[in-house]
Motif scaffolding. Structure first.
Motif, PDB file in Angstrom:
ATOM      1  N   ALA A 297       6.419  24.693  39.060  1.00 28.44           N
ATOM      2  CA  ALA A 297       6.802  23.591  38.203  1.00 28.44           C
ATOM      3  C   ALA A 297       5.631  22.930  37.403  1.00 28.44           C
ATOM      4  O   ALA A 297       4.541  22.543  38.337  1.00 28.44           O
ATOM      5  N   GLY A 298       5.587  22.490  36.438  1.00 24.94           N
ATOM      6  CA  GLY A 298       4.673  21.881  35.579  1.00 24.94           C
ATOM      7  C   GLY A 298       3.453  22.709  35.300  1.00 24.94           C
ATOM      8  O   GLY A 298       2.612  22.199  34.487  1.00 24.94           O
TER       9      GLY A 298
ATOM     10  N   VAL B  53      -1.814  29.523  32.480  1.00 24.75           N
ATOM     11  CA  VAL B  53      -2.780  29.253  31.645  1.00 24.75           C
ATOM     12  C   VAL B  53      -2.614  27.690  31.500  1.00 24.75           C
ATOM     13  O   VAL B  53      -3.024  27.087  30.319  1.00 24.75           O
ATOM     14  N   THR B  54      -2.186  26.988  32.439  1.00 27.54           N
ATOM     15  CA  THR B  54      -2.235  25.685  32.472  1.00 27.54           C
ATOM     16  C   THR B  54      -3.664  24.743  32.211  1.00 27.54           C
ATOM     17  O   THR B  54      -4.658  25.398  32.720  1.00 27.54           O
ATOM     18  N   GLY B  55      -3.905  24.254  31.198  1.00 26.58           N
ATOM     19  CA  GLY B  55      -5.160  23.418  31.050  1.00 26.58           C
ATOM     20  C   GLY B  55      -5.851  24.274  29.943  1.00 26.58           C
ATOM     21  O   GLY B  55      -7.011  23.573  29.614  1.00 26.58           O
ATOM     22  N   TRP B  56      -5.223  25.415  29.431  1.00 26.27           N
ATOM     23  CA  TRP B  56      -6.383  26.317  28.754  1.00 26.27           C
ATOM     24  C   TRP B  56      -6.227  25.779  27.231  1.00 26.27           C
ATOM     25  O   TRP B  56      -5.059  24.972  26.730  1.00 26.27           O
TER      26      TRP B  56
ATOM     27  N   LEU C   4      -6.213  30.159  24.337  1.00 28.18           N
ATOM     28  CA  LEU C   4      -5.001  30.847  24.480  1.00 28.18           C
ATOM     29  C   LEU C   4      -5.078  31.946  23.007  1.00 28.18           C
ATOM     30  O   LEU C   4      -4.287  32.946  23.270  1.00 28.18           O
ATOM     31  N   ALA C   5      -5.765  31.583  21.895  1.00 30.26           N
ATOM     32  CA  ALA C   5      -5.736  32.459  20.804  1.00 30.26           C
ATOM     33  C   ALA C   5      -6.609  33.658  21.234  1.00 30.26           C
ATOM     34  O   ALA C   5      -6.443  34.980  20.658  1.00 30.26           O
ATOM     35  N   ASP C   6      -7.466  33.452  22.052  1.00 34.65           N
ATOM     36  CA  ASP C   6      -8.364  34.493  22.487  1.00 34.65           C
ATOM     37  C   ASP C   6      -7.851  35.389  23.423  1.00 34.65           C
ATOM     38  O   ASP C   6      -8.105  36.671  23.388  1.00 34.65           O
ATOM     39  N   GLY C   7      -6.869  35.315  24.337  1.00 39.63           N
ATOM     40  CA  GLY C   7      -6.548  35.941  25.428  1.00 39.63           C
ATOM     41  C   GLY C   7      -7.498  35.923  26.466  1.00 39.63           C
ATOM     42  O   GLY C   7      -8.270  35.089  26.733  1.00 39.63           O
TER      43      GLY C   7
END
Length: 91
Positions: free
Chosen positions: A26-27, A45-48, A53-56
Motif C-alpha cells: 500500500a502507498g 517506481v515510488t519516488g521516481w 518514468l519516461a526513460d524506463g
C-alpha cells in the motif's frame, strides 16, 4: 504458463524469494513489466521523477539473454504508461 511463471506473477521485482508476501505494498506506485524475462513482475517506481518514468529502466537479471550481469530493458507503453514493454536485453 508453467509453475515458475505463475509464482512470479503479482510479485514485485527484487522481492526476496523467501518473503511470504512478495506482492505490492500500500502507498507504493508500480509498473507492470510486459514480455521478456521479467514478464508479469511489478516494478516499484515510488519516488521516481517524471523523467525517470519516461526513460524506463535497465533492470539487472540473471534470466535474460546475457545471464548473470545482464539487464532487461523496459520502457513505458505508448498510451498505457502503467505497463512497461520489454525492449531487449543488454550485457
Amino acid at each position: 504458463m508453467d509453475e515458475d511463471e505463475r509464482l512470479m506473477r503479482g510479485r514485485v521485482y527484487g522481492a526476496d524469494h523467501e518473503d511470504p508476501d512478495p506482492g505490492p505494498r500500500a502507498g507504493h506506485a508500480y509498473r507492470e513489466l510486459v514480455a521478456g524475462p521479467l514478464d508479469g513482475l511489478l516494478l516499484d517506481v515510488t519516488g521516481w521523477s517524471a523523467a525517470e518514468l519516461a526513460d524506463g529502466a535497465a533492470l539487472p537479471t540473471e534470466i535474460g539473454a546475457h545471464g548473470a550481469g545482464g539487464r532487461a530493458c523496459y520502457g513505458p507503453r505508448p498510451g498505457d504508461p502503467s505497463r512497461w514493454d520489454w525492449e531487449g536485453d543488454v550485457p
